[in-house]
Write a protein that holds these residues in place. Structure first.
Motif, short mmCIF file in Angstrom:
data_model
loop_
_atom_site.label_atom_id
_atom_site.label_comp_id
_atom_site.label_asym_id
_atom_site.label_seq_id
_atom_site.Cartn_x
_atom_site.Cartn_y
_atom_site.Cartn_z
N ARG A 395 18.30 41.89 -60.19
CA ARG A 395 17.42 43.02 -59.69
C ARG A 395 16.83 43.88 -60.98
O ARG A 395 17.69 44.61 -61.49
CB ARG A 395 18.06 43.94 -58.66
N LEU A 576 4.25 42.55 -52.36
CA LEU A 576 3.21 43.33 -51.95
C LEU A 576 1.79 43.40 -52.68
O LEU A 576 0.59 43.36 -52.35
CB LEU A 576 3.76 44.94 -51.49
N VAL A 697 10.25 50.97 -47.51
CA VAL A 697 10.43 51.57 -48.78
C VAL A 697 11.65 52.32 -49.17
O VAL A 697 12.44 52.07 -49.96
CB VAL A 697 9.20 52.36 -49.11
N GLY A 762 4.79 48.06 -56.62
CA GLY A 762 6.10 47.44 -55.94
C GLY A 762 7.24 48.49 -56.05
O GLY A 762 7.10 49.23 -56.50
N GLU A 765 12.35 46.93 -56.96
CA GLU A 765 13.45 47.19 -58.11
C GLU A 765 13.79 48.58 -58.49
O GLU A 765 14.36 48.91 -59.50
CB GLU A 765 13.27 46.28 -59.14
N1 MCN Z 1 6.43 48.29 -49.72
C1 MCN Z 1 5.59 49.05 -49.18
N2 MCN Z 1 4.73 49.88 -49.92
C2 MCN Z 1 4.83 49.92 -51.26
C3 MCN Z 1 5.55 48.99 -51.87
C4 MCN Z 1 6.51 48.00 -51.01
O1 MCN Z 1 5.81 49.28 -47.87
N3 MCN Z 1 4.15 50.79 -51.95
C5 MCN Z 1 7.21 46.99 -49.06
C6 MCN Z 1 6.69 45.75 -49.04
O2 MCN Z 1 5.74 45.69 -48.09
C7 MCN Z 1 7.66 44.99 -48.61
C8 MCN Z 1 9.00 45.67 -49.62
O3 MCN Z 1 8.61 47.03 -49.56
O4 MCN Z 1 7.99 44.85 -47.42
C9 MCN Z 1 9.20 45.53 -51.30
O5 MCN Z 1 7.89 44.92 -51.51
P1 MCN Z 1 7.79 44.53 -53.15
O6 MCN Z 1 8.19 45.89 -53.82
O7 MCN Z 1 6.41 44.02 -53.23
O8 MCN Z 1 9.03 43.70 -53.55
P2 MCN Z 1 9.27 42.19 -53.16
O9 MCN Z 1 8.66 41.88 -51.75
O10 MCN Z 1 8.47 41.31 -54.10
O11 MCN Z 1 10.69 41.88 -53.21
C10 MCN Z 1 11.05 41.62 -54.26
C11 MCN Z 1 12.33 42.60 -54.70
C12 MCN Z 1 13.34 42.32 -55.74
S1 MCN Z 1 12.54 41.78 -57.25
C13 MCN Z 1 14.36 42.33 -55.70
S2 MCN Z 1 15.71 41.67 -56.79
C14 MCN Z 1 15.17 42.55 -54.34
C15 MCN Z 1 14.27 43.23 -53.40
O12 MCN Z 1 13.13 43.15 -53.61
N4 MCN Z 1 16.05 42.00 -53.70
C16 MCN Z 1 16.32 42.15 -52.39
N5 MCN Z 1 14.67 43.81 -52.45
C17 MCN Z 1 15.82 43.43 -51.71
N6 MCN Z 1 16.07 43.55 -50.49
C18 MCN Z 1 16.91 42.92 -49.85
N7 MCN Z 1 17.23 43.28 -48.46
N8 MCN Z 1 17.63 41.76 -50.44
C19 MCN Z 1 17.35 41.52 -51.72
O13 MCN Z 1 17.72 40.39 -52.11
#
Ligand code: MCN
Length: 809
Positions: A395, A576, A697, A762, A765
């Motif tokens: 992460r 996202l 979020v 995003g 992390e």
């Molecule tokens: N989101 C949102 N509005 C934003 C940004 C994000 O509503 N401006 C929401 C997205 O729609 C999505 C969630 O937040 O539902 C996460 O989006 P994003 O930031 O795009 O991340 P990813 O979905 O690509 O997830 C990867 C990221 C990483 S790299 C790690 S490591 C991690 C993490 O997510 N591992 C996790 N969160 C985790 N959460 C859980 N429960 N378990 C993991 O292993």
């Protein structure tokens, strides 16, 4: 090799956007915002909470056999002999193979997709070792039995004769002349040296600086702890040469491609499914030996094969995170304007390269000047093999390290010149966007001061400082410390051409398909592969918002290469900003076609039809997308030449990374008598652009904070000099629980990203990236008046107490 990215003009392909796009809290970029931005409860939670999730270990098929892996107890030893005969004599054992027995099953070794330089040393990494073992936990043989228990028992019967050899676990020691070699054939433990093209006349700026600070930090080695251990289940259809693999993976698409190559199963005959996956945090962003072994065993035996790790097996054989030594220097003027940043890293690879091991430090390479406007920048990283479990993305991957180094160093500079760390940060913030930073990339948007002000107001900074001074005044044994981390990170991996330029083997695009079904519901097929991030909900929100459906009418399908054949999966907080944006564009394609059908059915010109979300209104009549989907399905009356059906796909390659930022503030109490650190308050103000689902979020930030605070205060993988993992279970590797944390105090500023039409950045992390620095700055701040300038992570009571003993004399 030197890499320069300025020529890539990142951000040049920005899609056309409505006018107001910069600044804090500007209007959202999409016109309708009925569903985007609302705290919809996660659709996936009912299944998870009611025990109806599909975990790999629950999969059953008649005739299934189970793998037990024989693992080396030594960190470094020559394999003299492996005798599987005693295991084969076990009544329930079906097969047993040594590394040599299986050598012909592999085309090459386990894949590494990111070799940063042309001369990166990438030694062969077979799923089972044949000549030598190189870390405690390295697999040497596999036993296949009719039950998991029998497989584990019989694995202990395999007789392996080892000739133990000296090991090296410290990455700097591994670089020294005469250090035991992890891979003899290389003649060195150096994996690569990667310099980022230095910019802005760094040496001159250092030579002319009024003040220079030079700091050295250690990134503790971390062990990921996903709630669901790793597991793999392979079901073959022998007559057809087909295989379905269910795996606890974050990357079913990447795994299918690479396993197909490694094991020699044609890609079209291999289906990889990531069903419900209980967390990964990067540890399941990999192609593991056990997946290859299960596939090869299923082929050899023509039977379903399963393997599930135990937690202690996972501690040895699932990747670890961080383990870097950082040297960072800042050049500054007398009043604290930072002019140049120089960084040198030594990064432990562990014994082998896993999927992106050497690339992890590079993910931070552009960020060691943080959100500060500096002129000169130089970065170099050396990757080193050690006799330890391979490291890989955990992460934050590279970005917590960068944030930690610059944020700790900024505090060091503040102490040196006697300036408040808040004022020093204000003096140095980047203020104009898009900002091409000294390291060569372009930050899309941001407003660092807005987040700082919001965080300071929330924490009541002035009052905390007053209380801190009062405690010092009365020599209270419990010192108060306040620490900041004003961070920026790059996520949303990634523009494919940038990945190409830094020698990553694949692209960074992603896909979305929207299928409007005739009876009023929608199927979304996404190339992302969530394992806790709530995509089923937030993707449904995007479609509901753009096309006028209810969230519950949108079903999101993912994580199965037969259902979603194209995708780049979930990691790097990319889903996202890449997959979600692909969904936006797919919805636009649906709307374009729907509008044509609406105009045709209304008997008017397309220009006479207005769209509001999923409603199309002509001079006399309105049609919803649902009605149009039915008409498109019957195809009784479509415009000439139009294809029936209402379905659209979009493959989106982002023009830039997304650049979240913000301010985190930690308030700690340090007991100078016991060394105990208590985190009293934690304020996180993050800017992740437009928010799709504030509930998700917040949850993402909570989880990231827990992991970042864990790195700062609790977690550390410790090896002894012989390469034995001393923290090989949860009794010694201290994973904190909710009881160790204060109630997180979250705030947000919102600077939409101008590089995508949703304005999103995003969030996955951010918490893990910003928090170690905030907490450690607070710990050092509490003890600064006692003469302490650094404490290594994790700041355990013993470490803090010893540091105090040293200054007390
Ligand atoms: N989101 C949102 N509005 C934003 C940004 C994000 O509503 N401006 C929401 C997205 O729609 C999505 C969630 O937040 O539902 C996460 O989006 P994003 O930031 O795009 O991340 P990813 O979905 O690509 O997830 C990867 C990221 C990483 S790299 C790690 S490591 C991690 C993490 O997510 N591992 C996790 N969160 C985790 N959460 C859980 N429960 N378990 C993991 O292993």
């Amino acid at each position: 090799m030197s890499v320069g990215l300025t020529e890539l003009a990142v951000g040049a392909e920005t899609p056309a956007l409505p006018a107001a796009r910069a600044g804090t809290s500007v209007a959202p970029q999409v016109e309708t915002r009925r569903v985007i931005g609302t705290p919809v409860e996660r659709k996936e939670d009912g299944t998870l909470l009611q025990g109806q999730a599909q975990w790999v270990d629950n999969m059953r098929a008649p005739g299934t056999v189970f793998l037990g892996i024989v693992r080396s107890p030594y960190a470094h030893a020559r394999i003299v002999k492996v005798d599987v005969a005693p295991a084969l004599a076990h009544a329930d054992v079906v097969a047993a193979w040594s590394g040599d027995d299986l050598a012909e099953d592999w085309n090459g070794g386990l894949p590494c997709a990111w070799l940063p330089t042309e001369d990166t040393n990438a030694p062969l990494h077979l799923p089972l070792a044949t000549d030598k073992v190189r870390y405690a936990g390295d697999g040497v043989a596999v036993v296949v039995a009719t039950s998991r228990a029998a497989a584990e028992d019989a694995a202990e019967l395999v007789e392996v004769e080892y000739e133990p050899l000296p090991a090296v676990v410290d990455p700097e020691a591994a670089l020294e002349e005469g250090a035991p070699l992890v891979h003899d054939e290389l003649g060195t433990n150096r994996c690569y040296t990667w310099p980022l093209e230095s910019a802005g006349g760094v040496d001159e700026l250092f030579a002319g600086a009024d003040v220079v600070v030079k700091e050295r930090y250690r990134q503790n080695r971390l062990i990921p702890n996903a709630i669901e251990p790793r597991a793999v289940f392979v079901q073959p259809v022998p007559a057809a040469g087909e295989y379905t693999m269910w795996s606890t993976t974050q990357v079913p698409h990447i795994a299918r491609l690479l396993l197909s190559v490694l094991v020699g199963v044609p890609e079209a005959k291999l289906r990889v499914v990531a069903p419900d996956v209980g967390g990964g945090f990067g540890s399941k962003l990999n192609v593991y030996a056990e997946e290859a072994l299960a596939l090869a065993a299923a082929r050899r035996l023509a039977r379903p094969v399963k393997w599930t790790e135990t937690r202690s097996e996972g501690y040895l054989a699932t990747i670890h995170g961080r383990d870097q030594i950082q040297e960072i220097e800042l050049a500054a003027t007398a009043e604290g304007k930072i002019t140049a940043v120089r960084v040198r890293l030594v990064a432990a690879m562990g014994a082998y390269l896993q999927l992106v091991t050497p690339g992890v430090p590079l993910l931070g390479a552009w960020l060691y000047a943080g959100c500060y406007d500096v002129q000169g920048y130089s970065f170099e990283c050396t990757g080193v093999f050690t006799h330890t479990t391979p490291t890989d993305a955990y992460r934050g991957a590279g970005r917590p390290e960068a944030t930690y180094a610059i944020e700790r160093a900024v505090d060091a500079l503040a102490r040196k010149i006697g300036k408040d760390p808040v004022e020093l940060r204000r003096l140095n913030f980047i203020r104009e966007f898009p900002a091409t930073i000294a390291s060569g990339l372009t930050i899309d948007s941001g407003d660092y001061e807005a987040a700082l002000d919001a965080a300071l107001a929330r924490v009541e900074y002035g009052q905390v400082r007053t209380e801190q001074a009062a405690r010092r005044e009365r020599d209270d044994a419990k010192r108060l410390g306040v620490g900041l981390s004003t961070y920026v990170e790059m996520c949303g991996l990634a523009p494919s051409r940038v990945l190409g330029a830094i020698r990553y083997a694949a692209g960074g695009w992603d896909t979305a398909t929207i299928r409007c079904l005739p009876t009023g519901t929608v199927q979304v097929v996404t190339g992302t592969s969530p394992h806790g991030q709530g995509h089923e909900t937030s993707w449904a929100q995007i479609v509901a918002d753009r096309l006028g459906y209810e969230v519950d009418e949108v079903e999101v399908l993912h994580g199965d290469t037969s259902v979603s054949p194209l995708g780049m999966d979930t990691y790097g907080s990319r889903s996202l900003a890449v997959g979600g944006v692909a969904l936006y564009f797919a919805a636009e394609r649906i709307a374009e076609k729907a509008k044509k059908i609406a105009a045709h059915r209304m008997g008017v010109d397309e220009a006479q039809v207005d769209r509001d979300g999923g409603t199309f209104t002509g001079p006399e009549q309105s049609l919803t997308v649902k009605e149009i989907a039915f008409a498109a399905w019957t195809a009784h009356d479509l415009p000439d030449g139009m294809e029936p059906g209402l379905e659209a796909m979009y493959v989106y390659d982002p023009p830039n990374f997304s650049w979240p930022g913000g301010t985190h503030v930690a308030v700690v109490e340090v007991d100078t008598e016991t060394g105990n650190v208590e985190l009293l308050r934690y304020v996180a103000v993050d800017d992740v652009g437009t928010v799709i689902n504030p509930l998700i979020v917040d949850g993402q930030v909570h989880g990231g904070l827990a992991q970042g605070v864990a790195q700062a205060l609790y977690e550390e993988a410790v090896y002894d000099d012989d390469g034995n993992l001393l923290t090989a279970s949860m009794t010694t590797y201290l994973v904190p629980s909710a009881a160790e944390f204060p109630a997180w105090e979250l705030g947000r500023t919102e600077t939409p990203s101008p590089t995508n039409p949703l304005g999103v950045k995003g969030v996955g992390e951010t918490g893990a990236i910003a928090s170690p620095a905030a907490v450690m700055n607070a710990v050092v701040d509490a003890l600064a008046a006692d003469g302490i300038t650094d404490i290594a992570m994790p700041a355990s009571p013993e470490r803090v107490w010893r540091a105090l003993e040293e200054v007390r004399g």
